[in-house]
Design a protein around this motif. Structure first.
Motif, mmCIF file in Angstrom:
data_model
loop_
_atom_site.group_PDB
_atom_site.id
_atom_site.type_symbol
_atom_site.label_atom_id
_atom_site.label_comp_id
_atom_site.label_asym_id
_atom_site.label_seq_id
_atom_site.Cartn_x
_atom_site.Cartn_y
_atom_site.Cartn_z
ATOM 1 N N THR A 143 -5.252 1.248 11.781
ATOM 2 C CA THR A 143 -6.513 0.627 11.386
ATOM 3 C C THR A 143 -6.304 -0.824 10.968
ATOM 4 N N PHE A 144 -5.262 -1.079 10.169
ATOM 5 C CA PHE A 144 -4.973 -2.442 9.735
ATOM 6 C C PHE A 144 -4.483 -3.307 10.899
ATOM 7 N N LEU A 145 -3.663 -2.727 11.758
ATOM 8 C CA LEU A 145 -3.175 -3.462 12.924
ATOM 9 C C LEU A 145 -4.338 -3.891 13.813
ATOM 10 N N ASP A 146 -5.241 -2.970 14.090
ATOM 11 C CA ASP A 146 -6.375 -3.282 14.965
ATOM 12 C C ASP A 146 -7.278 -4.343 14.357
ATOM 13 N N ALA A 147 -7.372 -4.329 13.035
ATOM 14 C CA ALA A 147 -8.288 -5.259 12.374
ATOM 15 C C ALA A 147 -7.690 -6.637 12.144
ATOM 16 N N PHE A 148 -6.375 -6.685 11.848
ATOM 17 C CA PHE A 148 -5.825 -7.947 11.352
ATOM 18 C C PHE A 148 -4.560 -8.465 12.033
ATOM 19 N N ALA A 149 -3.813 -7.614 12.729
ATOM 20 C CA ALA A 149 -2.501 -8.038 13.217
ATOM 21 C C ALA A 149 -2.611 -9.095 14.304
ATOM 22 N N VAL A 150 -1.631 -9.987 14.317
ATOM 23 C CA VAL A 150 -1.524 -11.018 15.350
ATOM 24 C C VAL A 150 -0.727 -10.446 16.503
ATOM 25 N N ARG A 151 -1.293 -10.463 17.692
ATOM 26 C CA ARG A 151 -0.623 -9.900 18.844
ATOM 27 C C ARG A 151 0.426 -10.851 19.410
ATOM 28 N N HIS A 165 0.844 -1.187 0.000
ATOM 29 C CA HIS A 165 0.000 0.000 0.000
ATOM 30 C C HIS A 165 0.879 1.237 0.000
ATOM 31 N N ILE A 166 0.959 1.916 -1.140
ATOM 32 C CA ILE A 166 1.793 3.119 -1.259
ATOM 33 C C ILE A 166 1.057 4.155 -2.099
ATOM 34 N N PRO A 167 -0.041 4.700 -1.568
ATOM 35 C CA PRO A 167 -0.858 5.647 -2.342
ATOM 36 C C PRO A 167 -0.143 6.903 -2.807
ATOM 37 N N SER A 214 1.785 4.475 3.425
ATOM 38 C CA SER A 214 0.920 5.645 3.288
ATOM 39 C C SER A 214 1.519 6.862 3.974
ATOM 40 N N GLY A 215 2.390 6.639 4.978
ATOM 41 C CA GLY A 215 2.910 7.737 5.769
ATOM 42 C C GLY A 215 1.904 8.242 6.790
ATOM 43 N N ASP A 216 0.803 7.529 6.946
ATOM 44 C CA ASP A 216 -0.282 7.910 7.852
ATOM 45 C C ASP A 216 -0.403 6.839 8.933
ATOM 46 N N TRP A 217 0.080 7.163 10.149
ATOM 47 C CA TRP A 217 0.062 6.165 11.219
ATOM 48 C C TRP A 217 -1.359 5.705 11.535
ATOM 49 N N ASN A 218 -2.338 6.597 11.451
ATOM 50 C CA ASN A 218 -3.720 6.203 11.731
ATOM 51 C C ASN A 218 -4.202 5.127 10.766
ATOM 52 N N ASN A 219 -3.736 5.209 9.526
ATOM 53 C CA ASN A 219 -4.097 4.180 8.555
ATOM 54 C C ASN A 219 -3.476 2.843 8.939
ATOM 55 N N GLY A 233 -1.029 -15.416 10.537
ATOM 56 C CA GLY A 233 -2.025 -14.368 10.486
ATOM 57 C C GLY A 233 -1.657 -13.338 9.455
ATOM 58 N N PHE A 234 -1.911 -12.083 9.734
ATOM 59 C CA PHE A 234 -1.668 -11.000 8.798
ATOM 60 C C PHE A 234 -0.639 -10.060 9.394
ATOM 61 N N ASP A 235 0.550 -10.024 8.802
ATOM 62 C CA ASP A 235 1.670 -9.255 9.342
ATOM 63 C C ASP A 235 1.729 -7.870 8.702
ATOM 64 N N VAL A 236 1.790 -6.843 9.535
ATOM 65 C CA VAL A 236 1.808 -5.469 9.052
ATOM 66 C C VAL A 236 3.201 -4.871 9.242
ATOM 67 N N PHE A 237 3.818 -4.482 8.127
ATOM 68 C CA PHE A 237 5.100 -3.772 8.125
ATOM 69 C C PHE A 237 4.837 -2.300 7.830
ATOM 70 N N VAL A 238 5.564 -1.419 8.513
ATOM 71 C CA VAL A 238 5.488 0.006 8.179
ATOM 72 C C VAL A 238 6.546 0.323 7.128
ATOM 73 N N GLY A 239 6.244 1.319 6.293
ATOM 74 C CA GLY A 239 7.152 1.682 5.214
ATOM 75 C C GLY A 239 8.217 2.674 5.615
ATOM 76 N N SER A 240 8.221 3.077 6.878
ATOM 77 C CA SER A 240 9.250 3.976 7.396
ATOM 78 C C SER A 240 9.575 3.575 8.822
ATOM 79 N N GLU A 241 10.873 3.525 9.146
ATOM 80 C CA GLU A 241 11.267 3.184 10.510
ATOM 81 C C GLU A 241 10.863 4.249 11.514
#
Length: 338
Positions: A187-195, A147-149, A179-184, A202-210
């Motif tokens: 949203t994916f973390l809350d919906a799909f990430a494995v704690r 996802h890189i809008p 996206s550069g938008d932490w809120n976005n 499960g569904f692993d979420v990587f951020v595009g910036s450290e």
């Protein structure tokens, strides 16, 4: 169907670099320098998201990408630490690149949506990814949606992810949110990430910036796939690993001031800010210039048009800013490809 004996034993997590691609004078990919850079990244605990945005992948043909992946395999590069970018506008090219990555037993593929046509429907995107999964038809396939809008315009939505996970739970492994938008991302973390503490699937979420790495880890994220991991991999990995240690222990990340997690994050942000300076024509050009400085190898500065390298004045500015923050690239050989 290819044999599955080389299937990676676990999902890829941590820090990955969209590996910058060196080019020779005729603008063909420079295999030797590419391999040397990948080897250095691995030595710094950094995985390889080859053929990402900062790899200039969309300036390269499918054949060039596959040839470079073959070269990495022949050089003995750890395939379980590779996540090649395979997303193209063409379904046939995406399938070809994805099948090639699966055949190499890569840990997964990073897949852009088809990005030429704008305002496409969720149904159209669902059909695209569905078609790729079905045509590849391999149980080893692990897709990380990209996802890189700001670049692709066409994006990935929670509803699309929900549909794909329902239809292909074994093939849809996660996403990279640039996206550069932490809120976005949240949203994916809350919906799909494995704690932490739950199953390693499960569904692993990587951020595009450290810059968002610590926040991502605090919320169940998998790590980061970041451009600046090309030049600052060890420091980024240190924050990732310290976060993992806290999450796996009795304390939360927030209650571990002795590990100075916030301080580590702040230092990473300082480096990131240098490379994202608007005075440079692109972050890719700045990254290549930094590698050229670190390796004492000016051949690293070359980019494929339409991208252009830093001017002499811009290169001097970058060198001065890096010196001012005490930046270094430890373990970077200066004679590996010269």
């Amino acid at each position: 169907m290819p044999e599955t004996k080389s299937l990676p034993s676990q999902r890829i997590r941590g820090v990955l670099a969209p590996v910058v691609t060196p080019f020779q004078a005729d603008l063909s990919p420079d295999r030797e320098r590419f391999i040397a850079h990948c080897q250095w990244l691995l030595s710094q605990n950094c995985g390889l998201a080859v053929f990402g945005t900062n790899s200039e992948a969309n300036s390269m043909s499918a054949k060039e990408r596959m040839t470079l992946l073959d070269a990495l395999g022949a050089a003995g590069i750890d395939r379980s630490r590779m996540m090649p970018g395979t997303g193209c506008c063409s379904i046939t090219e995406t399938v070809e690149l994805t099948e090639h990555a699966v055949k190499h037993s890569c840990a997964g593929v990073l897949m852009l949506p088809p990005f030429y046509y704008k305002n496409v429907s969720e149904e159209g995107l669902y059909r695209y990814f569905s078609e790729v999964v079905q045509r590849v038809g391999d149980t080893r396939l692990k897709i990380y949606l990209y996802h890189i809008p700001p670049v692709a315009i066409v994006g990935v939505t929670p509803k699309l992810v929900e549909r794909l996970l329902k239809a292909y739970p074994d093939a849809i492994a996660g996403m990279k949110d640039s996206s550069g938008d932490w809120n976005n991302t949240k949203t994916f973390l809350d919906a799909f990430a494995v704690r932490a503490g739950r199953a390693a699937s499960g569904f692993d979420v990587f951020v595009g910036s450290e810059s968002y790495l610590l926040a991502n880890m605090r919320n169940g994220g998998a790590g980061t796939i970041s451009a600046t991991a090309n030049v600052n991999p060890a420091a980024i990995h240190k924050l990732y690993w310290c976060s993992v240690r806290c999450l796996s222990g009795s304390r939360s990340v927030a209650s571990a001031p002795d590990l100075d997690l916030e301080d580590q994050q702040s230092k990473l942000n300082v480096v990131r800010d240098v490379f994202s300076n608007w005075k440079f024509p692109s972050m890719i050009a700045a990254l290549k210039q930094a590698i050229a400085i670190g390796r004492n190898d000016p051949e690293w500065t070359r980019l494929r048009p339409p991208l252009v390298e830093l001017t002499t004045e811009q290169a001097e500015l970058l060198a001065a800013e890096l010196k001012a923050i005490g930046f270094a690239m430890p373990g970077l050989a200066t004679d590996s490809a010269s």
